[in-house]
Design a protein around this motif. Structure first.
Motif, PDB file in Angstrom:
ATOM      1  N   LYS A  18       0.829  -1.199   0.000  1.00 35.97           N
ATOM      2  CA  LYS A  18       0.000   0.000   0.000  1.00 35.97           C
ATOM      3  C   LYS A  18       0.869   1.258   0.000  1.00 35.97           C
ATOM      4  CE  LYS A  18      -3.891  -2.080   2.268  1.00 35.97           C
ATOM      5  NZ  LYS A  18      -4.782  -2.095   3.388  1.00 35.97           N
ATOM      6  N   PHE A  19       2.060   1.171   0.532  1.00 34.37           N
ATOM      7  CA  PHE A  19       2.956   2.314   0.609  1.00 34.37           C
ATOM      8  C   PHE A  19       3.363   2.794  -0.788  1.00 34.37           C
ATOM      9  CE2 PHE A  19       7.335   3.965   0.931  1.00 34.37           C
ATOM     10  CZ  PHE A  19       7.075   5.080   1.704  1.00 34.37           C
ATOM     11  N   GLY A  20       3.572   1.929  -1.712  1.00 32.39           N
ATOM     12  CA  GLY A  20       4.021   2.267  -3.061  1.00 32.39           C
ATOM     13  C   GLY A  20       3.021   3.111  -3.821  1.00 32.39           C
ATOM     14  N   ARG A  21       1.746   2.993  -3.518  1.00 28.66           N
ATOM     15  CA  ARG A  21       0.725   3.770  -4.211  1.00 28.66           C
ATOM     16  C   ARG A  21       0.753   5.242  -3.833  1.00 28.66           C
ATOM     17  NH1 ARG A  21      -4.801   0.641  -3.372  1.00 28.66           N
ATOM     18  NH2 ARG A  21      -3.648  -0.292  -1.676  1.00 28.66           N
ATOM     19  N   PHE A  22       1.276   5.560  -2.667  1.00 32.25           N
ATOM     20  CA  PHE A  22       1.214   6.925  -2.162  1.00 32.25           C
ATOM     21  C   PHE A  22       2.520   7.714  -2.342  1.00 32.25           C
ATOM     22  CE2 PHE A  22      -1.908   4.636   0.520  1.00 32.25           C
ATOM     23  CZ  PHE A  22      -3.030   5.272   0.020  1.00 32.25           C
ATOM     24  N   VAL A  23       3.524   7.118  -2.913  1.00 34.57           N
ATOM     25  CA  VAL A  23       4.809   7.802  -3.062  1.00 34.57           C
ATOM     26  C   VAL A  23       4.700   8.959  -4.055  1.00 34.57           C
ATOM     27  CG1 VAL A  23       7.182   7.549  -3.857  1.00 34.57           C
ATOM     28  CG2 VAL A  23       6.166   5.813  -2.385  1.00 34.57           C
ATOM     29  N   VAL A  24       4.202   8.707  -5.248  1.00 41.27           N
ATOM     30  CA  VAL A  24       4.105   9.745  -6.269  1.00 41.27           C
ATOM     31  C   VAL A  24       3.143  10.854  -5.842  1.00 41.27           C
ATOM     32  CG1 VAL A  24       3.443  10.226  -8.659  1.00 41.27           C
ATOM     33  CG2 VAL A  24       4.803   8.209  -8.130  1.00 41.27           C
ATOM     34  N   PRO A  25       1.944  10.571  -5.325  1.00 40.64           N
ATOM     35  CA  PRO A  25       1.085  11.663  -4.869  1.00 40.64           C
ATOM     36  C   PRO A  25       1.685  12.448  -3.698  1.00 40.64           C
ATOM     37  CG  PRO A  25      -0.234   9.705  -5.201  1.00 40.64           C
ATOM     38  CD  PRO A  25       1.197   9.304  -5.349  1.00 40.64           C
ATOM     39  N   ALA A  26       2.417  11.805  -2.807  1.00 42.17           N
ATOM     40  CA  ALA A  26       3.036  12.508  -1.682  1.00 42.17           C
ATOM     41  C   ALA A  26       4.122  13.458  -2.184  1.00 42.17           C
ATOM     42  CB  ALA A  26       3.616  11.516  -0.689  1.00 42.17           C
ATOM     43  N   ILE A  27       4.924  13.010  -3.135  1.00 39.60           N
ATOM     44  CA  ILE A  27       5.954  13.874  -3.714  1.00 39.60           C
ATOM     45  C   ILE A  27       5.304  15.044  -4.446  1.00 39.60           C
ATOM     46  CG2 ILE A  27       7.769  13.980  -5.472  1.00 39.60           C
ATOM     47  CD1 ILE A  27       8.522  11.120  -4.647  1.00 39.60           C
TER      48      ILE A  27
END
Length: 105
Positions: free
Chosen positions: A10-19
C-alpha cells in the motif's frame, strides 16, 4: 521459466502523490510568501504609490526653485524680489514696517 511475484504494498501507491503534494506545497507557499510573492507585490505597490507622491512634491519644489533662480539670474535683477527673499531668509524687517503673522493666534 522463473517468475517473481511481488507482494502488493500500500505504501508504493502513495509515493508519487506525496511527492506531488510536497512539490506543489513548497512552490505554492513561496508563490504567496516568497521574496516576489503576492504579499511582497502588494508591499511594492504601496511603496511605489508613496514614492510617486513624494516625486510629484519634489518636482513641484524643483520647478518653483527653478523659477526663482531664473528670476534672479536672467540679468534683470529686480530689487524688490531680492529684498523680499533676503528679508524672508534673514528674518529681518524695517523699523517702519508692520509685521502680520498668519496662523499664530
Amino acid at each position: 521459466m522463473w517468475t517473481r511475484h511481488h507482494k502488493k504494498r500500500k505504501f508504493g501507491r502513495f509515493v508519487v502523490p506525496a511527492i506531488t503534494v510536497a512539490f506543489l506545497s513548497y512552490f505554492g507557499y513561496h508563490c504567496v510568501h516568497g521574496e516576489y510573492g503576492l504579499i511582497a507585490t502588494e508591499r511594492f505597490e504601496r511603496q511605489r504609490l508613496a514614492r510617486s507622491g513624494e516625486l510629484s512634491r519634489l518636482t513641484e519644489t524643483r520647478v518653483a526653485l527653478e523659477r526663482q533662480v531664473e528670476a534672479l539670474s536672467d540679468g534683470s535683477l529686480e530689487r524688490d524680489m531680492i529684498d523680499e527673499i533676503a528679508r524672508y531668509q534673514l528674518n529681518v524687517s524695517r523699523t517702519d514696517e508692520i509685521v502680520i503673522l498668519n496662523g499664530y493666534f
